[in-house]
Write a protein that holds these residues in place. Structure first.
Motif, PDB file in Angstrom:
ATOM      1  N   GLU A  80     -49.537  -4.699 -71.040  1.00 50.50           N
ATOM      2  CA  GLU A  80     -49.986  -4.415 -72.399  1.00 50.50           C
ATOM      3  C   GLU A  80     -49.683  -5.525 -73.402  1.00 50.50           C
ATOM      4  N   PHE A  81     -48.961  -6.550 -72.982  1.00 46.81           N
ATOM      5  CA  PHE A  81     -48.523  -7.582 -73.923  1.00 46.81           C
ATOM      6  C   PHE A  81     -49.697  -8.460 -74.345  1.00 46.81           C
ATOM      7  N   PRO A  82     -49.846  -8.761 -75.637  1.00 48.45           N
ATOM      8  CA  PRO A  82     -50.934  -9.634 -76.098  1.00 48.45           C
ATOM      9  C   PRO A  82     -50.623 -11.106 -75.807  1.00 48.45           C
ATOM     10  N   ALA A  83     -51.214 -11.629 -74.751  1.00 51.81           N
ATOM     11  CA  ALA A  83     -50.917 -13.016 -74.367  1.00 51.81           C
ATOM     12  C   ALA A  83     -51.331 -13.996 -75.463  1.00 51.81           C
ATOM     13  N   ALA A  84     -52.481 -13.782 -76.076  1.00 49.96           N
ATOM     14  CA  ALA A  84     -52.934 -14.617 -77.204  1.00 49.96           C
ATOM     15  C   ALA A  84     -52.864 -16.109 -76.877  1.00 49.96           C
ATOM     16  N   GLY A  85     -53.352 -16.476 -75.694  1.00 55.74           N
ATOM     17  CA  GLY A  85     -53.375 -17.878 -75.294  1.00 55.74           C
ATOM     18  C   GLY A  85     -52.102 -18.381 -74.661  1.00 55.74           C
TER      19      GLY A  85
END
Length: 283
Positions: A56-61
């Motif tokens: 669920e973690f937002p990797a965001a690049g």
């Protein structure tokens, strides 16, 4: 050679608070830690927390890695069983003292990828070089597995294995840094310098990062979010370096392949200098 990671931030895998704080940190990679920052009684719950986080973690690049426990701890298999899930980019393997350790970890990952329907080889490896034995084998380690992506210097464990103290000028790490950087470059891998324990001393962090970059290491392992911007700054090309690289590539390419050495800003530039400029621009 892949574009190196400038910064990798360690995030304690048993702390929802630190995991939450990591959401806004602009490190190139996050390493959810199951090893040194997690007490023995919390190992099992930390595995579950990290597995849930990866989903669920937002990797965001950013790249999402996990540092499991070492092979000789008896905990590695359970750690990998828990965290090899969609969303995981790689395993940052501690205590990689020899080729056999990498080969065994590779076998575990190959099996887990197969049974979970993940793309073969999609979970990468990065090896921590944390002992005199590991440094003695670093060239072989760098070629131990096709999924190996890079190597890191574990500064504290390494100096402990030598029986020497860490110093402010870092002279005790000079040979290890240079050898690891050279072995990684020869194998086409990325490389990370080890952490600085005093996270409040940014001047020390900057000076050690500059030393690491000067011998060819591509980034630095961070133990506090406050170190990340410093690492990103040190290991990125400066405006002056980028301008030089653009001039070199422009003039060299305009001269054509048969030109040999040419003059740029009063200095002779041949093909190795041109290739160095291309590599700098690729970062």
């Amino acid at each position: 050679m892949r574009t190196p990671l400038r910064s990798m931030l360690s995030v304690p895998g048993n702390s929802d608070r630190f995991i939450g704080k990591a959401r806004d940190v602009r490190a190139d990679a996050l390493a959810f830690d199951l090893e040194d920052s997690v007490a023995a009684v919390d190992k099992e719950s930390a595995r579950a927390t990290v597995a849930r986080t990866l989903s669920e973690f937002p990797a965001a690049g950013r790249e999402l890695w996990v540092r499991p426990n070492a092979l000789d701890s008896g905990l590695l298999e359970a750690d990998l069983e828990a965290v090899v899930v969609p969303g995981l980019d790689g395993i940052h393997l501690p205590k990689a003292d020899d080729v056999a350790t990498l080969v065994q970890a590779d076998h575990y990952l190959t099996y887990l990828e197969r049974v979970r329907g993940l793309l073969p080889g999609s979970v990468r490896l990065m090896a921590w070089i944390e002992s005199a034995a590991g440094l003695a084998h670093v060239e072989e380690i760098c070629r131990a597995s096709p999924r190996l992506d890079g190597v890191s210097l574990g500064s504290e464990d390494f100096t402990a294995s030598l029986g020497v103290q860490r110093t402010r000028d870092g002279g005790e790490l000079a040979y290890a840094r240079a050898r690891i950087a050279n072995a990684a470059a020869a194998a086409g891998l990325s490389s990370l310098d080890g952490p600085e324990a005093d996270f409040r001393d940014i001047e020390l962090f900057l000076s050690q990062a500059e030393l690491a970059r000067s011998v060819g290491l591509g980034g630095k392992f961070c133990i506090h979010p406050g170190q990340v911007d410093a690492a990103n700054r040190v290991f990125a090309p400066t405006d002056r370096e980028r301008a030089w690289a653009r001039r070199v590539t422009s003039v060299f390419e305009a001269a054509g392949e048969g030109a040999g050495a040419i003059a740029v800003d009063g200095a002779m530039v041949d093909r190795p200098v041109y290739l160095r400029a291309l590599r700098l621009l690729s970062r």
